[in-house]
Design an enzyme around this catalytic site. Structure first.
Site, short mmCIF file in Angstrom:
data_model
loop_
_atom_site.label_atom_id
_atom_site.label_comp_id
_atom_site.label_asym_id
_atom_site.label_seq_id
_atom_site.Cartn_x
_atom_site.Cartn_y
_atom_site.Cartn_z
N ASN A 176 0.89 -1.12 -0.06
CA ASN A 176 -0.03 0.19 0.07
C ASN A 176 0.80 1.34 -0.07
OD1 ASN A 176 0.98 0.07 2.65
ND2 ASN A 176 -0.90 0.06 3.62
N HIS A 229 3.15 2.18 2.06
CA HIS A 229 3.72 2.44 3.36
C HIS A 229 5.54 2.34 3.59
CE1 HIS A 229 3.12 -1.73 5.73
NE2 HIS A 229 4.43 -1.71 5.07
C1 F6R Z 1 9.73 -3.24 8.31
C2 F6R Z 1 8.84 -2.00 7.88
C3 F6R Z 1 7.63 -2.16 6.59
C4 F6R Z 1 8.18 -3.31 5.68
C5 F6R Z 1 7.16 -3.28 4.44
C6 F6R Z 1 7.72 -4.41 3.55
O1 F6R Z 1 10.33 -2.88 9.46
O2 F6R Z 1 9.09 -1.12 8.51
O3 F6R Z 1 7.52 -1.07 6.20
O4 F6R Z 1 9.65 -2.81 5.13
O5 F6R Z 1 5.88 -3.69 5.06
O6 F6R Z 1 7.58 -5.76 3.94
P1 F6R Z 1 8.12 -7.02 3.27
O7 F6R Z 1 9.62 -6.81 3.00
O8 F6R Z 1 8.10 -8.23 4.16
O9 F6R Z 1 7.32 -7.06 2.04
#
Ligand code: F6R
Length: 245
Positions: free
Chosen positions: A136, A138
């Site tokens: 999304n 973030h």
């Molecule tokens: C984790 C964090 C999140 C992840 C994001 C992607 O510390 O801050 O913003 O980087 O949710 O997560 P993955 O890499 O599991 O797809």
């Protein structure tokens, strides 16, 4: 903004680790901002290899993690503290007192969050901030919203994030609904930012981010366009929807 498109996850991880290693060799007391999740695991693995085989030295490195789930004890394998020790800190020579991870068990959250930002400032700010990106958009746990909080704070996780992160839990109802996260301002103060995106699941958000020359709090990662030193590394799958590259 610098963009790198690497063949696959392994090449992306090696490239990211190389950037980290170069910065660490130039400044052995580098202050690094770290992320968890699936994306940085390969980077951490490569940094561990560099430590073991090439003597990459973390003894003076100071680290700050982006976020932590509220209410998970550090011995819970789903906590980000557990993740960081398991995937990186237990295997390198970082000093335990130089490691900072938000504490998801504190009672006075507001003053704790203020202290976290102050602590970052005390070390002169983050030199190199590693980021993943949510489906999304973030970064950290700064979720899409009309307004985004600047400093480190307690946040509700969005439905999209709970759904996406349920892949790491037995079921979606086990995913915590709140987390402490560095705010957008805390992230943007980093001198250099390195964002990683891997796999088909990230193709849509990366296309949205890089095909539109706009910023919006509804895609928090778009605010990175205002930062003067951002490097994005994608693998070919994550970059598959991007035009004109
Ligand atoms: C984790 C964090 C999140 C992840 C994001 C992607 O510390 O801050 O913003 O980087 O949710 O997560 P993955 O890499 O599991 O797809």
């Amino acid at each position: 903004m610098q963009l790198f498109i690497e063949k696959d996850y392994s090449a992306l991880s090696n490239k990211a680790a190389q950037i980290f290693a170069n910065e660490i060799r130039q400044k052995p007391d580098l202050v690094i901002g770290l992320a968890t999740g699936g994306t940085p695991k390969g980077t951490y693995k490569e940094l561990i290899r560099m430590h073991r085989e090439e003597g990459l030295d973390f003894s003076k490195i100071v680290s700050f993690n982006l976020d932590e789930y509220l209410g998970l004890t550090p011995d819970n394998p789903q906590s980000y503290k557990y993740y960081m020790f398991e995937n990186l800190f237990n295997h390198i020579n970082i000093q335990r007192e130089n490691v900072h991870i938000p504490d998801g068990l504190v009672s006075d959250i507001n003053s704790y969050c203020k202290k976290y930002d102050k602590e970052i400032e005390k070390y002169g700010g983050i030199d190199l901030q590693l980021l993943g990106i949510g489906v999304n958009g973030h970064i950290g746990f700064n979720e899409p919203a009309d307004e985004i909080i600047v400093d480190t704070h307690l946040t509700d996780l969005s439905k999209d994030t709970i759904k996406a992160n349920s892949r790491y839990f037995d079921s979606a109802d086990q995913v915590p609904t709140k987390a402490i996260t560095m705010g957008i301002g805390s992230i943007m103060k980093a001198k250099k930012i390195l964002l990683l995106a891997s796999g088909q699941a990230k193709a849509e958000i990366m296309a949205k981010l890089l095909n539109n020359n706009t910023i919006t709090t509804k895609t928090p990662a778009s605010l990175l366009m205002l930062h003067q030193d951002v490097t994005i590394i994608m693998d070919e799958e994550a970059a598959s929807g991007i035009k004109n590259i």
